[in-house]
Design an enzyme around this catalytic site. Structure first.
Site, PDB file in Angstrom:
ATOM      1  N   GLN A 101       0.882  -1.195  -0.091  1.00 50.49           N
ATOM      2  CA  GLN A 101       0.182  -0.283   0.009  1.00 50.49           C
ATOM      3  C   GLN A 101       0.905   1.147   0.019  1.00 50.49           C
ATOM      4  OE1 GLN A 101      -3.428  -0.739   3.033  1.00 50.49           O
ATOM      5  NE2 GLN A 101      -1.721  -2.041   3.595  1.00 50.49           N
ATOM      6  N   HIS A 119      -1.373   1.435  -4.245  1.00 44.24           N
ATOM      7  CA  HIS A 119      -1.884   2.875  -3.955  1.00 44.24           C
ATOM      8  C   HIS A 119      -0.954   3.793  -5.041  1.00 44.24           C
ATOM      9  CE1 HIS A 119      -3.912   1.912   0.172  1.00 44.24           C
ATOM     10  NE2 HIS A 119      -4.379   1.564  -1.013  1.00 44.24           N
ATOM     11  N   CYS A 148       1.085  18.094 -18.651  1.00 48.02           N
ATOM     12  CA  CYS A 148       1.363  16.949 -19.438  1.00 48.02           C
ATOM     13  C   CYS A 148       2.149  17.233 -20.696  1.00 48.02           C
ATOM     14  CB  CYS A 148      -0.086  16.227 -19.761  1.00 48.02           C
ATOM     15  SG  CYS A 148       0.069  14.817 -20.828  1.00 48.02           S
ATOM     16  N   THR A 189       0.761  -3.024   8.710  1.00 43.32           N
ATOM     17  CA  THR A 189      -0.726  -2.359   8.016  1.00 43.32           C
ATOM     18  C   THR A 189      -1.626  -2.367   9.044  1.00 43.32           C
ATOM     19  OG1 THR A 189      -2.432  -2.274   6.639  1.00 43.32           O
ATOM     20  CG2 THR A 189      -1.134  -4.252   6.688  1.00 43.32           C
ATOM     21  N   ASN A 214       3.305  -7.426  13.170  1.00 42.27           N
ATOM     22  CA  ASN A 214       3.013  -5.730  13.784  1.00 42.27           C
ATOM     23  C   ASN A 214       3.345  -5.823  15.031  1.00 42.27           C
ATOM     24  OD1 ASN A 214       1.557  -3.468  14.161  1.00 42.27           O
ATOM     25  ND2 ASN A 214       0.513  -3.694  12.428  1.00 42.27           N
ATOM     26  N   ALA A 232       9.091  -4.682  11.977  1.00 46.00           N
ATOM     27  CA  ALA A 232       9.301  -5.187  10.522  1.00 46.00           C
ATOM     28  C   ALA A 232      10.814  -5.761  10.568  1.00 46.00           C
ATOM     29  CB  ALA A 232       8.983  -4.208   9.457  1.00 46.00           C
TER      30      ALA A 232
HETATM   31  P1  OAD Z   1      -1.398   2.782   9.082  1.00 42.31           P
HETATM   32  O1  OAD Z   1      -0.639   4.222   9.508  1.00 42.31           O
HETATM   33  O2  OAD Z   1      -2.815   2.827   9.064  1.00 42.31           O
HETATM   34  O3  OAD Z   1      -0.713   1.840   9.938  1.00 42.31           O
HETATM   35  C1  OAD Z   1       0.445   1.553  10.305  1.00 42.31           C
HETATM   36  C2  OAD Z   1       0.696   0.131  11.033  1.00 42.31           C
HETATM   37  O4  OAD Z   1       2.168  -0.047  11.138  1.00 42.31           O
HETATM   38  C3  OAD Z   1       0.213   0.104  12.315  1.00 42.31           C
HETATM   39  O5  OAD Z   1      -0.597  -1.097  12.452  1.00 42.31           O
HETATM   40  C4  OAD Z   1       1.454   0.017  13.314  1.00 42.31           C
HETATM   41  O6  OAD Z   1       1.262  -0.679  14.339  1.00 42.31           O
HETATM   42  C5  OAD Z   1       2.454  -0.585  12.336  1.00 42.31           C
HETATM   43  N1  OAD Z   1       3.577  -0.227  12.738  1.00 42.31           N
HETATM   44  C6  OAD Z   1       4.321   0.862  13.378  1.00 42.31           C
HETATM   45  N2  OAD Z   1       5.663   0.736  13.310  1.00 42.31           N
HETATM   46  C7  OAD Z   1       5.938  -0.548  12.812  1.00 42.31           C
HETATM   47  C8  OAD Z   1       7.134  -1.152  12.646  1.00 42.31           C
HETATM   48  N3  OAD Z   1       8.715  -0.535  12.937  1.00 42.31           N
HETATM   49  N4  OAD Z   1       7.200  -2.396  12.197  1.00 42.31           N
HETATM   50  C9  OAD Z   1       6.054  -2.926  11.848  1.00 42.31           C
HETATM   51  N5  OAD Z   1       5.078  -2.471  11.813  1.00 42.31           N
HETATM   52  C10 OAD Z   1       4.735  -0.962  12.451  1.00 42.31           C
HETATM   53  O7  OAD Z   1      -0.585   2.755   7.571  1.00 42.31           O
HETATM   54  P2  OAD Z   1      -1.315   1.798   6.607  1.00 42.31           P
HETATM   55  O8  OAD Z   1      -2.068   0.339   7.072  1.00 42.31           O
HETATM   56  O9  OAD Z   1      -0.319   1.425   5.653  1.00 42.31           O
HETATM   57  O10 OAD Z   1      -4.019   5.126   1.787  1.00 42.31           O
HETATM   58  O11 OAD Z   1      -2.571   2.617   5.903  1.00 42.31           O
HETATM   59  C11 OAD Z   1      -3.096   2.202   4.694  1.00 42.31           C
HETATM   60  C12 OAD Z   1      -3.746   3.214   4.145  1.00 42.31           C
HETATM   61  O12 OAD Z   1      -4.234   4.187   4.691  1.00 42.31           O
HETATM   62  C13 OAD Z   1      -2.326   3.955   3.366  1.00 42.31           C
HETATM   63  O13 OAD Z   1      -1.904   3.365   2.207  1.00 42.31           O
HETATM   64  C14 OAD Z   1      -2.921   5.309   3.089  1.00 42.31           C
HETATM   65  C15 OAD Z   1      -3.703   5.611   4.093  1.00 42.31           C
HETATM   66  O14 OAD Z   1      -4.567   6.280   4.059  1.00 42.31           O
HETATM   67  C16 OAD Z   1      -3.716   6.113   0.950  1.00 42.31           C
HETATM   68  O15 OAD Z   1      -3.269   7.017   0.963  1.00 42.31           O
HETATM   69  C17 OAD Z   1      -4.842   5.808  -0.129  1.00 42.31           C
HETATM   70 ZN    ZN Z   2      -2.325  14.419 -21.107  1.00 41.29          ZN
END
Ligand code: OAD
Ligand code: ZN
Length: 246
Positions: A101, A119, A148, A189, A214, A232
């Protein structure tokens, strides 16, 4: 529920599907979205920066925000988790798929080739009119946004915004990879944003062994066969050193 069992499944697996979120890049110094204090959405309203309406209203501001994130990602380096997943791909070959993502480009820079960037990608602009893409030359906070080269219309960041659909071909490829997986590994995530959040559960329903890596519990945790509560880099290193052991 043991690491040894997970490693056993991973060793035998012909098809491995990995999903990553912002947490995998936290150790590279890139903020996540939802963490209290440090997350992007703790400081900014997503509706003001990550929606088509926001871009129509204030393109300079939105462009500048994405440009500054791009600049930060260019300075950041892939960490041991990104690199470890590159090694896992080398072990599994065609049976490996990494769905992310993240838009930070760190998996690509760490050498992952079978990669689906669900994404989008901060380093690419897309024409609002004809959809042609352009790689951004150098991270800069230039404003106004680029135009463009083909049709002259304004370009936008090549990222998925709130209320927008994911690219159907990428989503379909991600579903297929998780449906076919013997082992699904979901890293860093919050498992709150659909449809990515459902990929791990889909794999599990189709018989995969599901590993969640996580430090925090998420809505996916109760479905996981193994939860590795670690960062991670530590979690991926533990899995890989187990694989390397005789
Ligand atoms: P989030 O910010 O929602 O979640 C981040 C996750 O990473 C949490 O569950 C934390 O516990 C975990 N975390 C933090 N530090 C970590 C580490 N060192 N190792 C492993 N895990 C760790 O981020 P996403 O789940 O990626 O979308 O969010 C999903 C989508 O929501 C993103 O792609 C973005 C956002 O809105 C768009 O922009 C379209
Ligand atoms: Zn164009």
């Amino acid at each position: 529920m043991s690491l040894e069992l997970a490693i056993h499944h991973l060793r035998r697996a012909e098809h491995v599907a990995v999903l990553t979120g912002a947490g995998i890049s936290a150790e590279s110094g890139i903020p996540t979205f939802r963490e209290a204090q440090t997350g992007y959405w703790a400081q900014f309203s997503p509706q003001e920066l990550a929606s088509p309406q926001a871009y129509a209203r204030d393109p300079e501001r939105v462009w500048a925000w994405y440009a500054s994130r791009y600049a930060a990602c260019q300075t950041a380096q892939p960490n041991a988790a990104h690199l470890g997943l590159g090694h896992l791909e080398a072990l599994k070959g065609d049976g490996f798929t990494l769905v992310t993502q993240n838009v930070d480009g760190l998996h690509r820079r760490a050498g992952t080739r079978r990669l689906i960037e669900l994404h989008g990608d901060l380093g690419t602009a897309r024409c609002e009119a004809c959809s042609s893409m352009q790689s951004l030359p150098a991270p800069s906070e230039f404003s106004p946004p680029p135009y463009c080269q083909r049709c002259g219309s304004r370009m936008r960041p090549h990222v998925v915004w709130f209320s927008e659909q994911l690219p159907p071909a990428s989503l379909e490829a991600a579903w297929q990879a998780f449906a076919a997986a013997d082992v699904a590994l979901v890293i860093g995530t919050s498992s709150l944003v659909e449809p990515a959040a459902s990929l791990g559960r889909l794999a599990k329903q189709r018989g995969a062994y599901l590993i969640e890596l996580n430090p925090e519990v998420t809505p996916l945790s109760k479905s996981a066969d193994l939860r590795i509560s670690a960062t991670a880099s530590r979690g991926v290193e533990a899995l890989l050193s187990g694989l390397a052991a005789p």
